[in-house]
Write a protein that holds these residues in place. Structure first.
Motif, mmCIF file in Angstrom:
data_model
loop_
_atom_site.group_PDB
_atom_site.id
_atom_site.type_symbol
_atom_site.label_atom_id
_atom_site.label_comp_id
_atom_site.label_asym_id
_atom_site.label_seq_id
_atom_site.Cartn_x
_atom_site.Cartn_y
_atom_site.Cartn_z
ATOM 1 N N ARG A 45 34.022 34.505 45.872
ATOM 2 C CA ARG A 45 34.666 35.695 46.417
ATOM 3 C C ARG A 45 35.771 36.129 45.478
ATOM 4 O O ARG A 45 36.256 35.340 44.666
ATOM 5 N N GLU A 46 36.155 37.396 45.600
ATOM 6 C CA GLU A 46 37.167 37.934 44.690
ATOM 7 C C GLU A 46 38.554 37.968 45.308
ATOM 8 O O GLU A 46 39.547 38.033 44.582
ATOM 9 N N SER A 47 38.648 37.937 46.645
ATOM 10 C CA SER A 47 39.961 38.004 47.292
ATOM 11 C C SER A 47 39.944 37.185 48.578
ATOM 12 O O SER A 47 38.874 36.842 49.098
ATOM 13 N N LEU A 48 41.131 36.873 49.067
ATOM 14 C CA LEU A 48 41.285 36.109 50.296
ATOM 15 C C LEU A 48 41.853 37.029 51.360
ATOM 16 O O LEU A 48 43.044 37.355 51.351
ATOM 17 N N ASP A 49 40.998 37.465 52.278
ATOM 18 C CA ASP A 49 41.407 38.375 53.342
ATOM 19 C C ASP A 49 41.738 37.565 54.593
ATOM 20 O O ASP A 49 40.856 37.014 55.236
ATOM 21 N N LEU A 50 43.024 37.495 54.949
ATOM 22 C CA LEU A 50 43.469 36.690 56.084
ATOM 23 C C LEU A 50 43.790 37.532 57.315
ATOM 24 O O LEU A 50 44.368 37.020 58.270
ATOM 25 N N LYS A 51 43.417 38.778 57.302
ATOM 26 C CA LYS A 51 43.695 39.636 58.457
ATOM 27 C C LYS A 51 42.957 39.110 59.690
ATOM 28 O O LYS A 51 41.750 38.916 59.679
ATOM 29 N N GLY A 52 43.714 38.845 60.763
ATOM 30 C CA GLY A 52 43.131 38.323 61.990
ATOM 31 C C GLY A 52 42.975 36.819 61.999
ATOM 32 O O GLY A 52 42.511 36.253 62.990
#
Length: 242
Positions: free
Chosen positions: A7-14
């Motif tokens: 993956r290219e980014s770490l999305d921690l929303k939620g």
């Protein structure tokens, strides 16, 4: 600094993020080990920073036998929207603030952040009260006020958690950044703190069962002991020395 897998980014929303403090008896890190092993969380990346002493070793968990461990790793359970940032080394003090700033930037979109820690048992002053104390932001308190009525923790009012490592410092920085967060710690003694780690996870589940999802049949909690715990204190003493 951040190396991610597939993956290219770490999305921690939620997401809920759990971070251990480098504390007495390694109780917080052991508690995170239990969470990662019990929920079969997948390693999604590693974090490199000047504050972290470099380490490298074999897999710590039987559900990921081919993975390798490093100073700071990120584990995820996408099903439960849960992330654990596991730390395995003490921090180099002159770079600790920089690491805290980076962690705050990394988790600022998370729904909540929980910091686990511990304090020296002999620092507990009120005998007969709960062995757990906590600090929490107002936004976290408002979200969990109903669950808080069912726990018997004491609210920490001091300025320093002796033996608590970097937990309080990180919590206060998250609070300044308006990130919903809580610091939970247990009074422990040095030694084999695997039992304390189990108790910390069970206590946290009483407040946060909605996102930990550890309850099995009859509301019992089933925890998996990591394979790495077999050598918590090194190899057995050889009989040849006697």
């Amino acid at each position: 600094m951040l190396q991610l897998k597939n993956r290219e980014s770490l999305d921690l929303k939620g997401f809920t993020v759990i971070i251990p403090s480098i504390c007495v008896g390694n109780a917080a890190q052991l508690a995170c080990d239990l969470l990662i092993a019990s929920k079969k969380m997948q390693r999604v990346g590693s974090l490199m920073h000047p504050a972290l002493i470099p380490v490298f070793g074999p897999s710590a968990y039987q559900h990921e036998p081919t993975e390798r461990v490093a100073s700071c790793e990120i584990y995820e359970s996408s099903e439960n929207k849960l992330v654990v940032i596991q730390l395995r080394t003490p921090l180099i003090s002159r770079h600790a603030q920089s690491l805290h700033d980076y962690l705050c930037e990394l988790v600022h979109q998370a729904q909540r952040v929980v910091i686990l820690s511990a304090s020296f048992g002999f620092e507990k002053r009120e005998i007969g009260t709960s062995p757990y104390e906590y600090c929490m932001s107002e936004s976290f308190r408002e979200t969990h006020k109903t669950q808080l009525e069912n726990v018997k923790w004491m609210e920490f009012k001091g300025e320093m958690i002796f033996g608590g490592g970097n937990g309080l410092q990180l919590f206060r920085l998250l609070e300044d950044k308006k990130v919903p967060g809580m610091l939970l710690f247990r009074y422990v003694l040095e030694g084999d703190n695997s039992t304390d780690a189990t108790l910390i996870v069970r206590e946290l589940n009483d407040l946060c069962s909605s996102f930990l999802q550890l309850e099995a049949e009859n509301k019992a909690i089933k925890l998996t002991i990591p394979v790495s715990w077999k050598l918590l204190f090194g190899n057995d003493v050889t009989a040849f020395i006697f």
